[in-house]
Design a protein around this motif. Structure first.
Motif, PDB file in Angstrom:
ATOM      1  N   SER A 160       0.873  -1.675   0.025  1.00 13.58           N
ATOM      2  CA  SER A 160      -0.102  -0.218  -0.040  1.00 13.58           C
ATOM      3  C   SER A 160       1.021   0.815   0.197  1.00 13.58           C
ATOM      4  N   ASP A 161       0.236   2.546  -0.710  1.00  6.17           N
ATOM      5  CA  ASP A 161       0.966   3.307  -0.575  1.00  6.17           C
ATOM      6  C   ASP A 161       0.387   4.830   0.419  1.00  6.17           C
ATOM      7  N   SER A 162      -0.167   3.883   1.367  1.00 15.07           N
ATOM      8  CA  SER A 162      -1.145   4.925   2.245  1.00 15.07           C
ATOM      9  C   SER A 162      -1.055   4.908   4.033  1.00 15.07           C
ATOM     10  N   SER A 163      -1.160   3.100   3.619  1.00 13.12           N
ATOM     11  CA  SER A 163      -0.986   2.365   4.728  1.00 13.12           C
ATOM     12  C   SER A 163      -1.158   1.141   4.968  1.00 13.12           C
ATOM     13  N   ALA A 164      -0.787   0.972   6.429  1.00 13.84           N
ATOM     14  CA  ALA A 164      -0.040  -1.141   6.464  1.00 13.84           C
ATOM     15  C   ALA A 164      -1.894  -1.052   6.648  1.00 13.84           C
ATOM     16  N   GLU A 165      -2.789  -0.379   6.993  1.00 11.43           N
ATOM     17  CA  GLU A 165      -4.223  -0.769   7.997  1.00 11.43           C
ATOM     18  C   GLU A 165      -4.650  -0.854   6.804  1.00 11.43           C
ATOM     19  N   GLU A 179       8.071   0.692 -10.014  1.00 18.23           N
ATOM     20  CA  GLU A 179       7.151   2.280  -9.344  1.00 18.23           C
ATOM     21  C   GLU A 179       6.929   1.253  -8.268  1.00 18.23           C
ATOM     22  N   LEU A 180       6.468   0.288  -7.956  1.00 17.68           N
ATOM     23  CA  LEU A 180       6.166  -0.358  -6.276  1.00 17.68           C
ATOM     24  C   LEU A 180       7.203   0.048  -5.611  1.00 17.68           C
ATOM     25  N   VAL A 181       8.362   0.094  -5.796  1.00 13.29           N
ATOM     26  CA  VAL A 181       9.283   0.745  -4.874  1.00 13.29           C
ATOM     27  C   VAL A 181       8.919   1.914  -4.735  1.00 13.29           C
ATOM     28  N   THR A 182       9.602   3.074  -5.737  1.00 10.67           N
ATOM     29  CA  THR A 182       9.366   4.276  -5.204  1.00 10.67           C
ATOM     30  C   THR A 182       8.617   4.805  -5.033  1.00 10.67           C
ATOM     31  N   ARG A 183       7.093   3.735  -4.875  1.00  6.83           N
ATOM     32  CA  ARG A 183       5.140   4.523  -4.709  1.00  6.83           C
ATOM     33  C   ARG A 183       5.416   4.279  -3.016  1.00  6.83           C
ATOM     34  N   ALA A 215       8.642   6.375  -0.872  1.00  9.92           N
ATOM     35  CA  ALA A 215       8.296   8.033  -0.929  1.00  9.92           C
ATOM     36  C   ALA A 215       6.343   7.629   0.068  1.00  9.92           C
ATOM     37  N   SER A 216       6.345   6.894   0.441  1.00  5.95           N
ATOM     38  CA  SER A 216       5.252   6.836   0.993  1.00  5.95           C
ATOM     39  C   SER A 216       5.569   6.606   2.528  1.00  5.95           C
ATOM     40  N   GLY A 217       6.785   6.431   2.961  1.00  3.22           N
ATOM     41  CA  GLY A 217       7.391   6.495   4.290  1.00  3.22           C
ATOM     42  C   GLY A 217       7.190   5.310   5.002  1.00  3.22           C
ATOM     43  N   LEU A 218       6.416   4.156   3.983  1.00  2.73           N
ATOM     44  CA  LEU A 218       5.685   2.610   4.868  1.00  2.73           C
ATOM     45  C   LEU A 218       7.335   1.781   4.954  1.00  2.73           C
TER      46      LEU A 218
END
Length: 88
Positions: free
Chosen positions: A23-28, A71-75, A78-81
């Motif tokens: 996820s590029d927004s949250s672990a949840e 792209e997966l790794v880049t995003r 960038a998300s901080g996750l």
């Protein structure tokens, strides 16, 4: 908010190719999506799930965005996750 999946390029158990699900927004969000996909918790590794090629199309059908591994790794970074392995 996006769940991302890269192509099943990585050799793994049972002679299958494997993808990474993040996820590029949250672990949840990631855990909830993996649960809906039927991926067991043991497939989680720090910041991603390893998923076999047999679930790739279903993941995309459920809404995962198909992206390149780069792209997966880049995003993810960038998300901080991103959670790197700690080297001794």
């Amino acid at each position: 908010m996006s769940v991302l999946i890269d192509p099943p390029n990585w050799p793994g158990p049972r002679d299958l190719l494997w993808s990474h699900l993040v996820s590029d927004s949250s672990a949840e969000e990631l855990h909830a999506f993996a649960s809906r996909l039927g991926v067991p918790p043991r497939a989680f590794d720090r910041d991603h799930y390893d998923v076999p090629e047999t679930v790739y199309e279903r993941a995309v059908a459920l809404g995962a965005q198909a992206v390149s591994s780069r792209e997966l790794v880049t995003r993810l970074i960038a998300s901080g996750l991103r959670r790197r392995k700690i080297r001794p």
